[in-house]
Design a protein around this motif. Structure first.
Motif, short mmCIF file in Angstrom:
data_model
loop_
_atom_site.label_atom_id
_atom_site.label_comp_id
_atom_site.label_asym_id
_atom_site.label_seq_id
_atom_site.Cartn_x
_atom_site.Cartn_y
_atom_site.Cartn_z
N ALA A 98 0.83 -1.21 0.00
CA ALA A 98 0.00 0.00 0.00
C ALA A 98 0.87 1.26 0.00
N LYS A 99 1.93 1.24 0.79
CA LYS A 99 2.86 2.38 0.79
C LYS A 99 3.62 2.45 -0.53
N GLY A 100 4.04 1.28 -1.06
CA GLY A 100 4.74 1.27 -2.33
C GLY A 100 3.88 1.77 -3.47
N LEU A 101 2.61 1.39 -3.46
CA LEU A 101 1.70 1.85 -4.51
C LEU A 101 1.51 3.36 -4.45
N SER A 102 1.44 3.89 -3.25
CA SER A 102 1.32 5.34 -3.11
C SER A 102 2.53 6.03 -3.73
N ASP A 103 3.71 5.47 -3.53
CA ASP A 103 4.93 6.05 -4.11
C ASP A 103 4.95 5.88 -5.63
N VAL A 104 4.44 4.75 -6.12
CA VAL A 104 4.37 4.55 -7.57
C VAL A 104 3.46 5.58 -8.21
N LYS A 105 2.34 5.84 -7.60
CA LYS A 105 1.41 6.84 -8.13
C LYS A 105 2.07 8.21 -8.19
N THR A 106 2.82 8.54 -7.15
CA THR A 106 3.50 9.84 -7.14
C THR A 106 4.57 9.92 -8.22
N ALA A 107 5.34 8.82 -8.37
CA ALA A 107 6.44 8.83 -9.33
C ALA A 107 5.95 8.81 -10.78
N THR A 108 4.75 8.32 -11.00
CA THR A 108 4.21 8.26 -12.37
C THR A 108 3.15 9.32 -12.63
N ASP A 109 3.04 10.28 -11.77
CA ASP A 109 2.11 11.39 -11.98
C ASP A 109 2.66 12.28 -13.09
N PRO A 110 1.93 12.44 -14.20
CA PRO A 110 2.46 13.26 -15.30
C PRO A 110 2.85 14.67 -14.89
N ARG B 57 4.08 15.59 -12.16
CA ARG B 57 5.38 15.54 -11.48
C ARG B 57 6.50 15.22 -12.46
N VAL B 58 6.21 14.35 -13.41
CA VAL B 58 7.24 13.97 -14.39
C VAL B 58 7.59 15.15 -15.29
N ILE B 59 6.63 16.02 -15.57
CA ILE B 59 6.87 17.19 -16.42
C ILE B 59 7.96 18.08 -15.83
N THR B 60 8.06 18.11 -14.51
CA THR B 60 9.07 18.95 -13.87
C THR B 60 10.49 18.47 -14.17
N LEU B 61 10.62 17.21 -14.65
CA LEU B 61 11.94 16.70 -15.01
C LEU B 61 12.41 17.21 -16.37
N ILE B 62 11.49 17.70 -17.19
CA ILE B 62 11.82 18.14 -18.55
C ILE B 62 12.32 19.57 -18.48
N SER B 63 13.52 19.79 -18.98
CA SER B 63 14.14 21.12 -18.90
C SER B 63 13.40 22.15 -19.75
N ALA B 64 12.82 21.71 -20.88
CA ALA B 64 12.12 22.65 -21.75
C ALA B 64 10.89 23.23 -21.09
N CYS B 65 10.33 22.51 -20.12
CA CYS B 65 9.12 22.98 -19.46
C CYS B 65 9.42 24.08 -18.44
N ASP B 66 10.71 24.35 -18.17
CA ASP B 66 11.06 25.43 -17.25
C ASP B 66 10.96 26.80 -17.93
N GLU B 67 10.91 26.81 -19.22
CA GLU B 67 10.82 28.07 -19.96
C GLU B 67 9.35 28.43 -20.19
N GLN B 68 8.99 29.66 -19.93
CA GLN B 68 7.60 30.08 -19.98
C GLN B 68 7.02 30.07 -21.40
N GLU B 69 7.85 30.23 -22.41
CA GLU B 69 7.31 30.26 -23.78
C GLU B 69 6.94 28.87 -24.28
N ASN B 70 7.35 27.83 -23.55
CA ASN B 70 6.99 26.44 -23.92
C ASN B 70 5.82 25.99 -23.05
N ARG B 71 4.96 25.20 -23.61
CA ARG B 71 3.76 24.72 -22.90
C ARG B 71 3.84 23.19 -22.75
#
Length: 270
Positions: free
Chosen positions: A134-146, A148-162
């Motif tokens: 149950a704890k592991g599944l909660s962590d899986v949901k967090t790690a696969t939340d789109p 949250r994953v978007i924050t890993l993409i460097s292009a998404c840090d720029e405001q002109e990119n969506r």
């Protein structure tokens, strides 16, 4: 109960062990030709997410960057599936014993006592693995939340990119596996009571338990003790036994048999 345990154990480890999911994101760059509107990320059991990667645009020409998800949750997932498989196998073995070796199972209460110990161990393991998963599944949901994953993409840090999510992963099957895990916990805990009644420990605690006695050997002869038969003529008729003597002829020439009767004196014969 063992049949029910088998069914729910199958549901538990199958819904977890056969899972595969996917989520989708889009990165729209300022220069539309550099955009990627369909970034698919697939993951599956045993959820070693740190080995799952995807390619995302950098919005700086045609270059792309390879990114990895975060986390390794294989230990809790594999532990959960392992307990499910072994509990299923033990339930099958116990059911076979109940059907074909019931007398041997109840002999000297050794079978119920071993069964109780094993059932208690599985009950504890179901508690541990269900909570861990149950704890592991909660962590899986967090790690696969789109989001949250978007924050890993460097292009998404720029405001002109969506950047945005397109499709969330479906984890309803994993939620069901956790529910089946706790249902198995309840079933195995309930089995403890039924197996405990077979051990004879309750009767021993209340003082009503009578251990099984060994079979006594049969007497060698019925002539011992009270089984001795007596001669029906020995006491009731005073022990009468006729005594037949030798045959003889008296002086008068008369034939006679020698009974215990004898002449009182020789004068009577004269």
């Amino acid at each position: 109960m063992d049949v029910v345990n088998q069914i729910f154990a199958i549901f538990a480890f199958s819904t977890c062990g056969s899972y595969s999911g996917m989520f989708k994101m889009s990165v729209e760059c300022k220069n539309r030709s550099e955009s990627d509107l369909s970034i698919e990320v697939e993951f599956e059991y045993p959820f070693r997410l740190h080995q799952v990667y995807f390619d995302a645009p950098t919005c700086r020409g045609e270059n792309q960057e390879r990114l990895f998800l975060v986390g390794d949750y294989s230990s809790s997932a594999e532990f959960f599936v392992t307990i499910g498989v072994f509990s299923f196998l033990y339930s099958m073995a116990a059911l076979s014993v109940y059907c074909f070796m019931l007398e041997k199972y109840r002999e000297n209460n050794k079978g119920p006592q071993i069964d109780f110990a094993v059932t208690a161990v599985f009950t504890f393991f179901w508690l541990v693995c269900s909570c861990a998963w149950a704890k592991g599944l909660s962590d899986v949901k967090t790690a696969t939340d789109p989001d949250r994953v978007i924050t890993l993409i460097s292009a998404c840090d720029e405001q002109e990119n969506r950047c945005k999510e397109v499709h969330d992963p479906k984890v309803s099957g994993l939620n069901t596996s956790v529910a089946f895990g706790f249902i198995n916990l309840i079933l195995w805990a309930g089995n403890l009571w039924f197996v405990f009644k077979e051990t004879g420990w309750m009767a021993a605690f209340t003082g009503t338990y009578a251990p099984s006695q060994e079979k006594q050997p049969a007497p060698d002869s019925f002539a011992q003790g009270d089984f001795a038969q007596q001669d029906p003529y020995a006491g009731s008729q005073g022990g009468y036994q006729p005594d037949y003597g030798q045959q003889s002829y008296n002086e008068g020439g008369e034939y006679s048999q020698g009974y215990e009767q004898q002449p009182t004196s020789y004068s009577n014969q004269m």
